[in-house]
Design a protein around this motif. Structure first.
Motif, mmCIF file in Angstrom:
data_model
loop_
_atom_site.group_PDB
_atom_site.id
_atom_site.type_symbol
_atom_site.label_atom_id
_atom_site.label_comp_id
_atom_site.label_asym_id
_atom_site.label_seq_id
_atom_site.Cartn_x
_atom_site.Cartn_y
_atom_site.Cartn_z
ATOM 1 N N LEU A 37 0.829 -1.202 0.000
ATOM 2 C CA LEU A 37 0.000 0.000 0.000
ATOM 3 C C LEU A 37 0.867 1.258 0.000
ATOM 4 O O LEU A 37 0.597 2.217 -0.733
ATOM 5 N N ALA A 38 1.913 1.253 0.800
ATOM 6 C CA ALA A 38 2.802 2.412 0.857
ATOM 7 C C ALA A 38 3.523 2.629 -0.472
ATOM 8 O O ALA A 38 3.660 3.765 -0.942
ATOM 9 N N LEU A 39 3.982 1.540 -1.083
ATOM 10 C CA LEU A 39 4.666 1.666 -2.373
ATOM 11 C C LEU A 39 3.733 2.175 -3.465
ATOM 12 O O LEU A 39 4.111 3.016 -4.280
ATOM 13 N N ALA A 50 3.051 5.854 -3.269
ATOM 14 C CA ALA A 50 4.128 6.687 -3.791
ATOM 15 C C ALA A 50 4.298 6.519 -5.301
ATOM 16 O O ALA A 50 4.631 7.471 -6.006
ATOM 17 N N PHE A 51 4.053 5.320 -5.803
ATOM 18 C CA PHE A 51 4.298 5.024 -7.211
ATOM 19 C C PHE A 51 3.343 5.765 -8.145
ATOM 20 O O PHE A 51 3.775 6.412 -9.105
ATOM 21 N N PHE A 52 2.048 5.672 -7.886
ATOM 22 C CA PHE A 52 1.077 6.228 -8.830
ATOM 23 C C PHE A 52 1.089 7.754 -8.881
ATOM 24 O O PHE A 52 1.080 8.332 -9.983
ATOM 25 N N PRO A 53 1.147 8.468 -7.752
ATOM 26 C CA PRO A 53 1.302 9.931 -7.872
ATOM 27 C C PRO A 53 2.637 10.321 -8.511
ATOM 28 O O PRO A 53 2.709 11.301 -9.260
ATOM 29 N N GLY A 54 3.681 9.538 -8.231
ATOM 30 C CA GLY A 54 4.970 9.809 -8.862
ATOM 31 C C GLY A 54 4.923 9.614 -10.363
ATOM 32 O O GLY A 54 5.506 10.398 -11.123
#
Length: 78
Positions: free
Chosen positions: A5-7, A10-14
């Motif tokens: 969930l944490a990854l 961060a991944f999709f907004p990035g």
């Protein structure tokens, strides 16, 4: 599960920010609205592809999808 969930958080907004900035360089004539629209669609496509692949992984790894639910959940948590 929390790590995933944490990854993803961060991944999709990035990915969205990266696409928006890359489109500023690749298509400078486009407005911000057009870049945001295309970036959102690209991120949505990546999310849909990942969801499809994970669903296929669950279905193909189970002999009987209805009765083998616990096994598939454990496989996805890894």
């Amino acid at each position: 599960m929390w790590r995933t969930l944490a990854l993803a958080s961060a991944f999709f907004p990035g990915l969205f920010a990266l696409c928006t900035r890359a489109l500023r360089w690749a298509a400078p004539a486009w407005s911000l609205r057009e870049r945001v629209l295309l970036s959102g669609r690209l991120v949505s496509t990546v999310q849909a592809t990942m969801a499809t692949v994970s669903g296929l992984t669950v279905v193909l790894s189970c002999g009987d999808v209805v009765r083998d639910r616990q096994t598939s959940i454990v496989l996805l948590a890894l």
